[in-house]
Design a protein around this motif. Structure first.
Motif, short mmCIF file in Angstrom:
data_model
loop_
_atom_site.label_atom_id
_atom_site.label_comp_id
_atom_site.label_asym_id
_atom_site.label_seq_id
_atom_site.Cartn_x
_atom_site.Cartn_y
_atom_site.Cartn_z
N ARG A 145 -4.77 -2.54 4.92
CA ARG A 145 -4.41 -2.18 3.55
C ARG A 145 -2.89 -2.14 3.42
O ARG A 145 -2.21 -1.45 4.18
CB ARG A 145 -5.00 -0.83 3.16
CG ARG A 145 -4.68 -0.41 1.71
CD ARG A 145 -5.34 0.92 1.39
NE ARG A 145 -4.85 1.99 2.26
CZ ARG A 145 -5.44 3.18 2.39
NH1 ARG A 145 -6.56 3.44 1.72
NH2 ARG A 145 -4.93 4.10 3.21
N SER A 203 -0.10 0.77 -1.90
CA SER A 203 0.01 0.46 -3.33
C SER A 203 1.44 0.60 -3.83
O SER A 203 1.82 -0.02 -4.83
CB SER A 203 -0.91 1.39 -4.14
OG SER A 203 -0.58 2.75 -3.90
N ARG A 207 -5.49 -9.87 -1.76
CA ARG A 207 -5.82 -8.91 -2.80
C ARG A 207 -4.57 -8.09 -3.15
O ARG A 207 -3.56 -8.15 -2.46
CB ARG A 207 -6.94 -7.98 -2.32
CG ARG A 207 -8.28 -8.69 -2.16
CD ARG A 207 -9.33 -7.77 -1.59
NE ARG A 207 -10.64 -8.42 -1.55
CZ ARG A 207 -11.68 -7.98 -0.86
NH1 ARG A 207 -11.57 -6.88 -0.13
NH2 ARG A 207 -12.83 -8.62 -0.88
N GLU A 233 -5.58 -2.26 -2.11
CA GLU A 233 -6.98 -2.63 -1.86
C GLU A 233 -7.16 -3.01 -0.39
O GLU A 233 -6.28 -3.61 0.22
CB GLU A 233 -7.39 -3.81 -2.75
CG GLU A 233 -7.34 -3.51 -4.23
CD GLU A 233 -7.81 -4.69 -5.06
OE1 GLU A 233 -8.37 -5.65 -4.50
OE2 GLU A 233 -7.63 -4.65 -6.30
N TRP A 234 -8.33 -2.66 0.17
CA TRP A 234 -8.62 -3.05 1.55
C TRP A 234 -8.91 -4.55 1.62
O TRP A 234 -9.56 -5.11 0.74
CB TRP A 234 -9.81 -2.26 2.09
CG TRP A 234 -9.42 -0.88 2.51
CD1 TRP A 234 -9.60 0.28 1.81
CD2 TRP A 234 -8.73 -0.52 3.71
NE1 TRP A 234 -9.08 1.35 2.51
CE2 TRP A 234 -8.53 0.88 3.68
CE3 TRP A 234 -8.27 -1.24 4.82
CZ2 TRP A 234 -7.90 1.57 4.72
CZ3 TRP A 234 -7.63 -0.56 5.85
CH2 TRP A 234 -7.45 0.82 5.80
N GLN A 235 -8.41 -5.16 2.67
CA GLN A 235 -8.58 -6.58 2.92
C GLN A 235 -9.07 -6.76 4.35
O GLN A 235 -9.00 -5.82 5.16
CB GLN A 235 -7.27 -7.33 2.70
CG GLN A 235 -6.60 -6.97 1.38
CD GLN A 235 -5.43 -7.89 1.06
OE1 GLN A 235 -5.55 -9.12 1.04
NE2 GLN A 235 -4.27 -7.30 0.80
N ASN A 252 -10.61 -12.22 3.63
CA ASN A 252 -11.42 -11.69 2.52
C ASN A 252 -12.59 -12.61 2.20
O ASN A 252 -12.95 -12.81 1.04
CB ASN A 252 -10.52 -11.47 1.29
CG ASN A 252 -9.44 -10.45 1.55
OD1 ASN A 252 -9.66 -9.47 2.24
ND2 ASN A 252 -8.25 -10.68 1.01
#
Length: 256
Positions: free
Chosen positions: A108, A111, A170, A174-176, A204
């Motif tokens: 991640r 953000s 992403r 957001e988790w990838q 992803n």
């Protein structure tokens, strides 16, 4: 007319021969052994299957050590089932060494990430960490959601060698995840290359490296090269940029 008759006869003989070759039983082309081993898949997407080596399950870093000091107890931060990079510690590597494997790893980008180009959420997954030179074969981790950089250094690239087929990043926060099939290089006794390393990577769920053949290691400066080695650990990079540190979770591996 005679030629037509002869041609028709030859075609008929060919058809009979073809039919004869197809005669037999379905069982003639079936085999029942060796029976593939039973592997129970994870119940959820990304969950480790029954034969996986779990490298991080959210609890601790028992499978990892400091890159340069295997006795050090100073490791990255573990909280809320997540590892967060500690740049004061530096890179970490697995205690175990591997050759060919299937790897699943999730990451991640924060953000609140700042910076541009390579100074934005930079890390790396070294599929085989080497104790010299560039340090191994790096699958790049970077925030490339609306963040341009040189294409063979963006997320999903085999660093400085092979750009990703597409940009599947992403948004930050957001988790990838990466799913990797890694085939380690092989060497002759005299140190010459027998077979090159290869990597297939899904980012992803999207194919970004399709059985890519590597030219050697992945240096930041200079050309790739091969030097003889065997099984090696996996390394996670604590990149030296000043942007906010990224996090990892749910890391597992199946030896192939």
């Amino acid at each position: 007319m005679k030629n037509v008759i002869i041609l028709s006869a030859l075609l008929a003989v060919s058809a009979i021969a073809a039919n004869a070759q197809q005669k037999g039983k379905p069982e003639d082309t079936e085999y029942w052994t060796p029976v593939p081993a039973v592997v129970t898949p994870g119940q959820k997407m990304g969950e480790a299957p029954s034969d996986a080596i779990v490298l991080f399950d959210g609890k601790n870093l028992d499978e990892w050590v400091d890159l340069n000091d295997s006795t050090s107890t100073h490791k990255w931060t573990v909280a809320d089932n997540v590892i967060t990079v500690d740049k004061s510690v530096g890179d970490i590597r697995t205690k175990r060494k591997f050759m060919d494997f299937q790897l699943h790893i999730e990451y991640r980008i924060p953000s609140n990430i700042t910076g541009t180009s390579q100074a934005r959420g930079n890390s790396g997954i070294f599929l085989a960490a080497l104790p010299w030179g560039a340090g191994g074969y790096e699958l790049q981790v970077l925030d490339n959601y609306k963040n341009p950089t040189y294409v063979n250094g963006q997320a999903g690239s085999m660093y400085k060698q092979s750009p990703p087929l597409v940009n599947a990043c992403r948004k930050p926060g957001e988790w990838q995840y990466y799913d990797v099939i890694w085939t380690a290089p092989r060497f002759n006794e005299d140190g010459t290359l027998k077979s090159a390393a290869r990597a297939t990577v899904l980012h992803n769920g999207v194919l970004v490296q399709n059985n890519t053949i590597l030219k050697g290691d992945t240096p930041y400066i200079g050309q790739p090269e091969y030097r003889k080695h065997g099984a090696e650990p996996i390394k996670l990079q604590a990149h030296g940029d000043k942007s906010e540190p990224i996090s990892y979770r749910n890391i597992w591996l199946r030896e192939l």
